[in-house]
Design a protein around this motif. Sequence first.
Motif, PDB file in Angstrom:
ATOM      1  N   UNK A 109      59.063  44.467  34.650  1.00  0.00           N
ATOM      2  CA  UNK A 109      58.225  45.139  35.647  1.00  0.00           C
ATOM      3  C   UNK A 109      56.752  45.075  35.235  1.00  0.00           C
ATOM      4  N   UNK A 110      56.486  45.299  33.957  1.00  0.00           N
ATOM      5  CA  UNK A 110      55.097  45.318  33.472  1.00  0.00           C
ATOM      6  C   UNK A 110      54.406  43.973  33.675  1.00  0.00           C
ATOM      7  N   UNK A 111      55.090  42.893  33.344  1.00  0.00           N
ATOM      8  CA  UNK A 111      54.455  41.578  33.449  1.00  0.00           C
ATOM      9  C   UNK A 111      54.405  41.099  34.893  1.00  0.00           C
ATOM     10  N   UNK A 112      55.540  41.135  35.581  1.00  0.00           N
ATOM     11  CA  UNK A 112      55.618  40.537  36.918  1.00  0.00           C
ATOM     12  C   UNK A 112      54.933  41.359  38.001  1.00  0.00           C
ATOM     13  N   UNK A 113      55.094  42.670  37.944  1.00  0.00           N
ATOM     14  CA  UNK A 113      54.551  43.527  38.999  1.00  0.00           C
ATOM     15  C   UNK A 113      53.231  44.181  38.595  1.00  0.00           C
ATOM     16  N   UNK A 114      53.264  44.937  37.505  1.00  0.00           N
ATOM     17  CA  UNK A 114      52.040  45.610  37.065  1.00  0.00           C
ATOM     18  C   UNK A 114      50.962  44.591  36.703  1.00  0.00           C
ATOM     19  N   UNK A 115      51.362  43.493  36.057  1.00  0.00           N
ATOM     20  CA  UNK A 115      50.396  42.459  35.696  1.00  0.00           C
ATOM     21  C   UNK A 115      49.739  41.835  36.914  1.00  0.00           C
ATOM     22  N   UNK A 116      50.533  41.596  37.954  1.00  0.00           N
ATOM     23  CA  UNK A 116      49.970  41.024  39.189  1.00  0.00           C
ATOM     24  C   UNK A 116      48.980  41.990  39.829  1.00  0.00           C
ATOM     25  N   UNK A 117      49.348  43.260  39.864  1.00  0.00           N
ATOM     26  CA  UNK A 117      48.451  44.253  40.454  1.00  0.00           C
ATOM     27  C   UNK A 117      47.189  44.416  39.618  1.00  0.00           C
ATOM     28  N   UNK A 118      47.340  44.371  38.303  1.00  0.00           N
ATOM     29  CA  UNK A 118      46.193  44.526  37.405  1.00  0.00           C
ATOM     30  C   UNK A 118      45.165  43.429  37.649  1.00  0.00           C
ATOM     31  N   UNK A 119      45.639  42.189  37.743  1.00  0.00           N
ATOM     32  CA  UNK A 119      44.740  41.075  38.037  1.00  0.00           C
ATOM     33  C   UNK A 119      44.123  41.239  39.426  1.00  0.00           C
ATOM     34  N   UNK A 120      44.957  41.564  40.406  1.00  0.00           N
ATOM     35  CA  UNK A 120      44.483  41.652  41.789  1.00  0.00           C
ATOM     36  C   UNK A 120      43.402  42.711  41.953  1.00  0.00           C
ATOM     37  N   UNK A 121      43.622  43.881  41.386  1.00  0.00           N
ATOM     38  CA  UNK A 121      42.677  44.982  41.593  1.00  0.00           C
ATOM     39  C   UNK A 121      41.316  44.672  40.963  1.00  0.00           C
ATOM     40  N   UNK A 122      41.312  44.042  39.785  1.00  0.00           N
ATOM     41  CA  UNK A 122      40.048  43.770  39.107  1.00  0.00           C
ATOM     42  C   UNK A 122      39.371  42.514  39.662  1.00  0.00           C
ATOM     43  N   UNK A 123      40.168  41.531  40.056  1.00  0.00           N
ATOM     44  CA  UNK A 123      39.581  40.350  40.694  1.00  0.00           C
ATOM     45  C   UNK A 123      38.951  40.730  42.032  1.00  0.00           C
ATOM     46  N   UNK A 124      39.593  41.656  42.742  1.00  0.00           N
ATOM     47  CA  UNK A 124      39.068  42.087  44.040  1.00  0.00           C
ATOM     48  C   UNK A 124      37.685  42.717  43.899  1.00  0.00           C
ATOM     49  N   UNK A 125      37.478  43.458  42.822  1.00  0.00           N
ATOM     50  CA  UNK A 125      36.158  44.056  42.589  1.00  0.00           C
ATOM     51  C   UNK A 125      35.108  42.958  42.473  1.00  0.00           C
ATOM     52  N   UNK A 126      35.437  41.902  41.714  1.00  0.00           N
ATOM     53  CA  UNK A 126      34.496  40.788  41.564  1.00  0.00           C
ATOM     54  C   UNK A 126      34.255  40.087  42.899  1.00  0.00           C
ATOM     55  N   UNK A 127      35.310  39.951  43.696  1.00  0.00           N
ATOM     56  CA  UNK A 127      35.175  39.270  44.985  1.00  0.00           C
ATOM     57  C   UNK A 127      34.277  40.024  45.961  1.00  0.00           C
ATOM     58  N   UNK A 128      34.272  41.340  45.863  1.00  0.00           N
ATOM     59  CA  UNK A 128      33.432  42.123  46.776  1.00  0.00           C
ATOM     60  C   UNK A 128      31.948  41.855  46.557  1.00  0.00           C
ATOM     61  N   UNK A 129      31.597  41.259  45.424  1.00  0.00           N
ATOM     62  CA  UNK A 129      30.201  40.943  45.142  1.00  0.00           C
ATOM     63  C   UNK A 129      29.771  39.617  45.758  1.00  0.00           C
ATOM     64  N   UNK A 130      30.735  38.852  46.299  1.00  0.00           N
ATOM     65  CA  UNK A 130      30.417  37.545  46.867  1.00  0.00           C
ATOM     66  C   UNK A 130      29.678  37.667  48.196  1.00  0.00           C
ATOM     67  N   UNK A 131      28.818  36.711  48.464  1.00  0.00           N
ATOM     68  CA  UNK A 131      28.180  36.626  49.774  1.00  0.00           C
ATOM     69  C   UNK A 131      29.247  36.230  50.790  1.00  0.00           C
ATOM     70  N   UNK A 132      29.417  36.964  51.870  1.00  0.00           N
ATOM     71  CA  UNK A 132      30.499  36.658  52.810  1.00  0.00           C
ATOM     72  C   UNK A 132      30.290  35.350  53.551  1.00  0.00           C
ATOM     73  N   UNK A 133      31.427  34.716  53.876  1.00  0.00           N
ATOM     74  CA  UNK A 133      31.417  33.546  54.749  1.00  0.00           C
ATOM     75  C   UNK A 133      31.070  34.025  56.166  1.00  0.00           C
ATOM     76  N   UNK A 134      30.815  33.101  57.104  1.00  0.00           N
ATOM     77  CA  UNK A 134      30.489  33.512  58.476  1.00  0.00           C
ATOM     78  C   UNK A 134      31.519  34.438  59.116  1.00  0.00           C
TER      79      UNK A 134
END
Length: 251
Positions: A109-134
Amino acid sequence: MKLDTTLAIVTGGASGLGEATARHFASRRAVVTILDRDANRGPQVAHDIGGHFVETDVTDDVSVQTAIDQACAQMGGITTAVNCAGIALGIKTVGRDGAHPLPAFQKTIDINLVGSFNIARLAAVAMTQNTPEPDGARGVIINTASIAAFDGQKGQAAYAASKGGVVGMTLPMARDLASSGVRVMTIAPGIFKTPMLAGLPEDVQTALAADVPNPARLGDPLEYARLAAFIVEMGYLNGEVIRLDGALRMR
């Protein structure tokens, strides 16, 4: 979003589906950073594709945040995160040695589920800093489930539970991130010829492939990678799980 302007992180990118994705994305001129625990194979693959490598434990928040920060510094940002890191244990709920060991269930559970969420939540923060597409797009997260999430076999209680969790968080996460312009998709592969399966005897591989209705063969990791690339570029795909299994329904 286009592959040739994609800045991607790929977990589990040192082997299997993750390696195929990293290589395919790079062949389409995406910039890729591999996040993996394999400090030997990871740098080699990164060198092959002209990308970057960061040794990462997806279950650890500090390790992942450090990896995200390094990836952003190396690539100038993150627009795509593909979660391929995972493990598969075959243990029955009650077997010859007694009850399913709880630590093995928790680790899955930790690797497959929690690990996926951990990456997703922190990557999403970085993505919010991107200049949006049209169309407002700032990024896309692609998680990996499995058809075991829907019809897991005996011995797959932990694995199916972890992948069922990945399926279950797809839509709510997509809704959470909609206002930020970040999409969330999940691929649920069937039986693919990854290093784990490639190590099985040829007759066992043949028997597994025979269960796939059409085409009657094991999946090619490149097919997963091509679907991930399609998801990146198809901006109207969001909040959905795509089975990639040749119509296989395990029993």
